[in-house]
Design a protein around this motif. Structure first.
Motif, short mmCIF file in Angstrom:
data_model
loop_
_atom_site.label_atom_id
_atom_site.label_comp_id
_atom_site.label_asym_id
_atom_site.label_seq_id
_atom_site.Cartn_x
_atom_site.Cartn_y
_atom_site.Cartn_z
N GLU A 29 48.24 -0.67 40.22
CA GLU A 29 47.25 -1.10 41.20
C GLU A 29 46.85 0.13 42.01
OE1 GLU A 29 47.02 -3.66 45.39
OE2 GLU A 29 48.93 -3.43 44.30
N ILE A 30 45.55 0.30 42.24
CA ILE A 30 45.07 1.37 43.10
C ILE A 30 44.73 0.77 44.45
CG2 ILE A 30 43.26 3.09 43.48
CD1 ILE A 30 43.09 3.48 40.49
N ARG A 31 45.30 1.34 45.50
CA ARG A 31 45.11 0.84 46.86
C ARG A 31 45.22 1.99 47.86
NH1 ARG A 31 49.96 1.40 49.04
NH2 ARG A 31 51.88 0.82 47.94
N PRO A 32 44.85 1.76 49.13
CA PRO A 32 45.03 2.80 50.14
C PRO A 32 46.51 3.14 50.33
CG PRO A 32 43.46 1.15 50.90
CD PRO A 32 44.08 0.60 49.64
N ALA A 33 46.77 4.39 50.58
CA ALA A 33 48.15 4.84 50.79
C ALA A 33 48.71 4.25 52.08
CB ALA A 33 48.20 6.36 50.84
N ARG A 34 50.03 4.05 52.08
CA ARG A 34 50.75 3.57 53.24
C ARG A 34 51.86 4.56 53.59
NH1 ARG A 34 51.72 -2.23 50.28
NH2 ARG A 34 49.53 -2.95 50.26
N ILE A 35 52.36 4.46 54.80
CA ILE A 35 53.43 5.36 55.23
C ILE A 35 54.62 5.28 54.28
CG2 ILE A 35 55.14 5.81 57.04
CD1 ILE A 35 53.01 5.06 59.08
N PHE A 70 48.90 12.46 56.47
CA PHE A 70 48.53 11.04 56.42
C PHE A 70 47.86 10.62 57.73
CE2 PHE A 70 49.55 6.60 57.33
CZ PHE A 70 49.10 5.97 56.17
N ASP A 71 48.48 10.96 58.85
CA ASP A 71 47.93 10.57 60.15
C ASP A 71 46.56 11.21 60.39
OD1 ASP A 71 50.17 9.07 60.67
OD2 ASP A 71 51.13 10.59 61.93
N HIS A 72 46.39 12.45 59.96
CA HIS A 72 45.11 13.15 60.13
C HIS A 72 44.00 12.46 59.34
CE1 HIS A 72 42.34 16.38 60.90
NE2 HIS A 72 42.22 16.67 59.63
N LEU A 73 44.27 12.13 58.09
CA LEU A 73 43.26 11.47 57.26
C LEU A 73 42.98 10.05 57.77
CD1 LEU A 73 44.25 12.64 53.66
CD2 LEU A 73 42.59 13.63 55.25
N GLN A 74 44.00 9.38 58.28
CA GLN A 74 43.79 8.06 58.86
C GLN A 74 42.88 8.15 60.08
OE1 GLN A 74 44.88 5.67 56.44
NE2 GLN A 74 45.67 4.58 58.21
N PRO A 79 39.31 8.71 52.62
CA PRO A 79 40.08 8.01 51.59
C PRO A 79 41.37 8.74 51.20
CG PRO A 79 37.76 8.09 50.99
CD PRO A 79 37.93 9.00 52.18
N PHE A 80 42.44 7.97 51.10
CA PHE A 80 43.74 8.44 50.61
C PHE A 80 44.27 7.29 49.78
CE2 PHE A 80 47.99 10.54 52.10
CZ PHE A 80 48.40 10.64 50.79
N LEU A 81 44.22 7.41 48.46
CA LEU A 81 44.55 6.33 47.55
C LEU A 81 45.83 6.62 46.77
CD1 LEU A 81 40.99 5.77 46.02
CD2 LEU A 81 41.97 4.67 48.05
N LYS A 201 30.72 11.09 62.39
CA LYS A 201 30.68 11.53 63.77
C LYS A 201 32.09 11.72 64.30
CE LYS A 201 28.48 10.56 68.21
NZ LYS A 201 27.56 9.68 68.92
N ARG A 202 33.01 10.85 63.88
CA ARG A 202 34.39 10.96 64.34
C ARG A 202 35.05 12.21 63.79
NH1 ARG A 202 34.88 5.52 62.81
NH2 ARG A 202 36.54 6.00 61.33
N ILE A 203 34.62 12.67 62.62
CA ILE A 203 35.26 13.83 62.02
C ILE A 203 34.93 15.10 62.80
CG2 ILE A 203 35.34 15.31 59.96
CD1 ILE A 203 34.82 12.84 58.29
N PHE A 204 33.67 15.30 63.11
CA PHE A 204 33.26 16.56 63.72
C PHE A 204 32.57 16.40 65.07
CE2 PHE A 204 33.18 17.70 59.13
CZ PHE A 204 34.18 18.64 59.17
N GLY A 205 32.44 15.18 65.54
CA GLY A 205 31.75 14.97 66.79
C GLY A 205 30.26 15.24 66.68
N ALA A 206 29.72 15.04 65.47
CA ALA A 206 28.30 15.29 65.23
C ALA A 206 27.63 14.00 64.77
CB ALA A 206 28.10 16.37 64.18
#
Length: 208
Positions: A29-35, A70-74, A79-81, A201-206
């Protein structure tokens, strides 16, 4: 009586012999990564750190470093799969990171895909990359870049090309690992974003 004939006569009839169990079909199964996936992800990646030149990292990643990633990409919403077996084990993962820190690059990301050794050669790399491309398009990204080692990663280059990536450049002898010089191959794919979103916008404030 010959030994070979003796063994034939003493063997149990075929219907009474224990038959080998049929090989289980490869499923995932392909899904979003979890801690909770991070220990498996760490082991997958560190195998390549220690045994190959497909990554230029020379030191194994700690769980802390993967948690920070993980926290940074969240936080960025990128996407982190993972591909997970029915047992829950992570078979491989795929993620994207910002291409560069300047805001003008906000529509461009770099991908990273790694498979566990038992999951190679089964089409999982393609499935993960296809899912990653779709996830990037869903959030409005426009360019996907792959930076691949020019040694030992021929399969990765071929996979990217099959999915529409085009080689756009090379750099020679920019890395040194395991007493050998290594170069990089740059591949790029233009995406078809499904919608605009405030995530960039959240990534770079642009503004998007």
């Amino acid at each position: 009586m010959l030994e070979e004939e003796y063994q034939k006569r003493r063997a149990l009839p075929r219907h009474l012999q224990k038959q080998p169990e049929p090989e289980r079909p490869f499923s995932y199964e392909i899904r979003p990564a979890r801690i909770g996936d991070l220990p498996d992800i760490r082991e997958i990646y560190n195998y390549y750190v220690r045994n190959s030149v497909v990554t230029f990292d020379e030191k194994a990643w700690t769980h802390k470093k993967w948690r920070e990633k993980f926290d940074h990409l969240q936080k960025l919403g990128l996407p982190f799969l993972v591909a997970v077996a029915p047992t829950g084990q992570v078979l491989g993962y795929a993620l994207v990171s910002p291409w560069a820190g300047k805001s003008a690059f906000r529509y461009t990301v770099e991908n990273s895909i790694y498979l566990g050794q038992a999951a190679t050669g089964k089409g999982l790399g393609r499935a993960l990359l296809e899912a990653l491309i779709e996830a990037c398009e869903e959030i409005g990204l426009r360019q996907l870049v792959a930076v691949v080692s020019d040694k030992g990663a021929e399969g990765s280059i071929a996979l990217h090309e099959k999915l529409g990536f085009v080689e756009v450049g090379r750099m020679g002898r920019v890395g040194y690992k395991f007493d050998r010089w290594l170069g990089t191959v740059y591949l790029q794919k233009q995406l078809n974003p499904k919608k605009k979103t405030g995530i960039l916008k959240r990534i770079f404030g642009a503004d998007d």
